[in-house]
Design a protein around this motif. Structure first.
Motif: not given
Ligand SMILES: Cc1cc2nc3c(=O)[nH]c(=O)nc-3n(C[C@H](O)[C@H](O)[C@H](O)COP(=O)(O)OP(=O)(O)OC[C@H]3O[C@@H](n4cnc5c(N)ncnc54)[C@H](O)[C@@H]3O)c2cc1C
Ligand SMILES: Cc1cc2nc3c(=O)[nH]c(=O)nc-3n(C[C@H](O)[C@H](O)[C@H](O)COP(=O)(O)OP(=O)(O)OC[C@H]3O[C@@H](n4cnc5c(N)ncnc54)[C@H](O)[C@@H]3O)c2cc1C
Lengths: 517, 517
Positions: A161-162, A221, A266-267
């Protein structure tokens, strides 16, 4: 001679849809003319091309990524701040950059090297700064606008999830790509349609769903930043204990430390269903207290927005008249909240309900969501009638909200009285936290001329009053070139730390020298 | 000659309660003796008092806040790191501070001034550093340990849910006071009983409930830091867009930038009810995948901990034998997860359930919660049998977990083989994020002597393998004096930024010079 459309926001064609009563009321109250006094165009001479600058830039960039075009240079020299508008509206002279460049990541180092002794470099994302953040300072021989448009990489790691995103990507491009995968970053500032990832980070922006997803700082991040001192890249890891990292200092650095070229973010899975709720409170204080109780008890809807009585009154006025709205107003009246009501909007993927207010069902909240990027068009309209609209925002702990709010209103009114002009101020709370909320003030005033001078005085009175009442200098707009003095005072001793890093990262003071004085 | 108890952790009297089978198995596997070879005491000479240093300190402090006592100086010179233990166990010489001081906030400035040319100052919170963070470096004539015990103010603003806390306050004192009001800060590191607010900030600590409350960094509204360059205080506001603030750079600065004297932190209502759940997965990978699915879909229990097969095996062994445990093990066996099972513990105030694992009900999870500060006592036991236990932790994105995990195990095994000693390594995942997780490795080895040398080699092999596999240098323990070289390499160019600020804040390199080399 060129005429350039420069009315606040968006498409030249698009109009703000509302009940004409709204504008009538504002013109009446401010004593502004009912007919347009400005068409939204600004006149400027064809600009010269500096051959010396061109040959310097060619050492790093091919011709197609260098522009000396008058229009492009003009649009890259004015942001979306009221100080800019006040000048444009009176057709005053403004400073315009000498060139616009559209580099790729690997070309930036060369640009720094070559421009070191001659130019200031102003990084330009979407140009939606409302604090004069992309205005040239004139402190160096040339001013070059570095547009991040070509920093447009995009990579999604669904397993972790990046999102890796280039700084130049704009809101809709980003979220459209993510939506196809059922994902979202979750950053939806009102300027979403035009603003960029790099601009968000450089101003530490807050989207309308910040209660859920945080400010952009909370989404990071890591970043990559290219500055005259070199290139800094964070490790892309969920969390670290290892002194500070470049993203800790570059967030909110407004183009003064380096060029943020990419970021890792971040997703989240997109929420499947949204619930819309709206309430009317018997005044702003009651609404604030309801928000405080909600957030201090750990419940935090994705969106919660509370308008004060004035903003609520104008919002109701904007609703077009019909049988339905007649009945609606009758209902509000019967519940005692038509006058001095304070409107609260809640959007969440859980069905959160509040108490203490009169429930208005889902409609106002749905309507807000549908038109959430439209409000700026209203200012276009006002500007054409000689009215300047300004927004100043802050954040403050719950315990200080009331005091700050009433202090600001009082000092604004005092300043108007001193200046003998007509104006009005309103406010909403949005971006709530366990410990407090952001407060977003909008003020309007009408004057026939000298608007910039009046604006400065009004801005200062509001800002001083905020700072004296324990508010932050900005919750999300940043400092820009408007708040230099206040910023130094606000930061006190901490200003030194910032200056030390600035001197290291940008020893020749070439990056946005108008921002960090 | 004095004999000082220095067995790892806590009360001298307290023992680790477990099935003796656990220790038997470990001694067998590592070839360690079944009888104690060390009583946990360290012998040292009565230490001298330096009269020159005493007269300097008296310029700033009254006598009752200066100590030259041998015992106090000894305890202030060793943290809770394995390198320290390895030396103590073999009764090797260690460096001991020349004095311990217990200043009030307003005395710190004077101390900096007077010690400027002669001493290093090591800030001491609870002394629970596991990375040698409070060890004197010997780089200056004197070493003075500055104990923060007297920085003990405490103020709760319930309206804004803001806690103002002195840096010297320890976990239990803080949470006991908050519990009376139904509130919590939410920071529960395993060292909770002894560690301090200032230590948490200086190491960017992570509590066991970090999934809910974040790392200490996420809890901060601001700090006050006194450094040789002056005093820096943040505005206490919910959020800001105004370049960086002192808390952005001081978090994780391990006593090298200044003394954090107080902090403003976010409070939360205590959860009313907790749900405990436990599962057994068919191996660590399966468990990791379950965690990944949970967190990437936005569900995040307050506590989630997954032990790998080895850690699970030893945990099961620790359970005392009875009819009930017999039946329990039979059940695990019948479900095929007695061997190579991976134990997952979930605690939350919602009743979150996972799939893919064998449900074990609430017991293991409740048991973990009840004994959550006891594990360190186990190491006391091992140490007395010549076994050194070390923990090394990291964080990594989901996509890299498997690779990192297997690389670390392999390099540890290779290093053991090279050294021809016996050891074992195990791991758990805790502190989960949308983008990844922290991984916490524990390794044990037995040797008859030269333990420090072996430990260094083993530490290095594990750490290198982590860094080569994309993990962070530390998720929450920090750098300390153990990771100097690795830290410089890890930070790369960013090391310069840190150094620039260090030189500004502490130009004489007087603060913890062993940490930031
Ligand atoms: C109508 C309207 C509504 C708005 N609503 C919101 C809102 O809801 N929330 C909010 O937070 N803001 C809001 N803003 C303010 C503005 O949109 C934000 O500050 C936004 O983050 C700016 O992004 P941008 O890409 O347009 O940056 P720009 O305006 O181009 O630049 C902003 C500053 O960042 C610097 N910068 C830009 N890109 C980079 C880069 N890659 N590296 C280094 N420096 C860079 C610039 O030099 C400048 O100092 C609003 C503005 C308008 C006009
Ligand atoms: C058994 C055990 C379990 C642990 N579990 C965890 C855990 O779950 N999570 C976790 O994050 N850590 C854990 N740790 C590590 C340690 O407890 C943390 O790093 C803790 O934050 C240290 O706090 P302290 O008050 O003991 O600081 P100290 O050990 O006294 O100091 C740590 C560092 O911070 C500096 N420092 C301390 N106070 C200040 C101040 N006021 N201003 C500036 N610098 C200061 C010191 O100089 C030193 O460099 C554990 C340690 C042990 C022994």
């Amino acid at each position: 001679m060129q005429h350039r459309y420069y009315c606040l926001w968006g498409d030249e064609g698009k109009k703000f849809e509302s009940n004409p009563l709204l504008f009538k009321e504002i013109y009446r109250e401010l004593g502004a003319p009912e007919s347009e006094i400005w068409d939204g165009y600004y006149s400027l001479q064809e600009l010269n091309i500096d051959e010396n600058l061109r040959s310097i830039l060619r050492r790093c960039l091919p011709d197609e990524r260098i522009s000396f075009d008058t229009g492009e240079r003009f649009y890259h020299s004015v942001g979306r701040g009221s100080m800019e508008y006040a000048r444009l509206l009176e057709n005053e002279r403004i400073r315009i950059v000498d060139a616009v460049i559209y580099p790729r990541e690997e070309e930036i180092e060369c640009i720094f090297r070559e421009l070191k002794d001659v130019a200031e470099i102003i990084t330009y994302g979407g140009g939606t700064s409302v604090t004069g953040g992309i205005i040239p300072s004139g402190k160096r021989r040339y001013a070059v606008s570095l547009d991040t448009r070509n920093l447009d990489f995009f990579r999604v790691d669904e397993r972790s999830m990046v999102l890796e995103a280039g700084a130049g990507i704009r809101g809709p491009d980003l979220e459209d790509m993510l939506e196809k995968k059922g994902l979202t970053l979750g950053n939806f500032p009102e300027s979403f349609l035009y603003s960029t990832v790099g601009g968000w980070i450089a101003t530490n922006a807050a989207g309308q769903e910040s209660n859920r997803y945080g400010k952009i700082k909370d989404m990071l991040l890591g970043i990559k930043m290219v500055s005259p001192a070199g290139t800094f890249t964070d490790h892309v890891v969920p969390a670290e204990s290892a002194f500070f990292r470049v993203s800790d200092i570059a967030t909110g650095s407004e183009g003064a430390f380096g060029i943020i070229t990419r970021a890792w973010l971040k997703l989240h899975k997109r929420p499947e269903k949204l619930y819309f709720r709206s309430y009317m409170y018997r005044g702003f204080s009651e609404g604030i207290e309801a928000l405080r109780r909600l957030f201090t008890s750990g419940r935090s809807p994705m969106v919660s927005r509370l308008s004060d009585e004035r903003e609520t009154f104008l919002s109701l006025l904007a609703i077009r008249e019909s049988l339905a709205t007649g009945i609606f107003k009758f209902y509000l009246k019967s519940r005692g909240v038509l006058e001095n009501g304070s409107l609260m909007i809640i959007v969440d993927d859980r069905n959160i309900s509040l108490d203490g207010g009169v429930s208005l069902g889902s409609m106002p909240s749905r309507y807000w969501m549908k038109t959430r990027y439209d409000r700026p068009y209203m200012y276009n309209e006002l500007l054409k009638h000689g009215i300047v609209a300004e927004t100043i925002e802050t954040s403050v702990t719950w315990g200080e909200v009331e005091r700050l709010y009433s202090n600001v209103k009082k000092s604004f009114q005092d300043a108007l009285n001193d200046l003998r002009i007509n104006g009005t101020i309103m406010c909403h709370a949005s971006h709530e936290y366990v410990s407090g909320t952001a407060l977003y003030f909008t003020f309007l005033f009408y004057a026939e001329n000298e608007r910039e001078r009046y604006l400065k005085i009004l801005r200062r009175s509001v800002m001083n009053s905020i700072l004296e009442s324990g508010g932050s200098i900005s919750h999300h707009h940043g400092i820009g070139t408007y708040l230099g003095d206040e910023f130094m005072k606000y930061k006190g001793k901490q200003y030194e730390m910032i200056r030390i890093l600035k001197n290291y990262l940008d020893p020749d003071n070439m990056l946005n020298p108008g921002v960090l004085q």
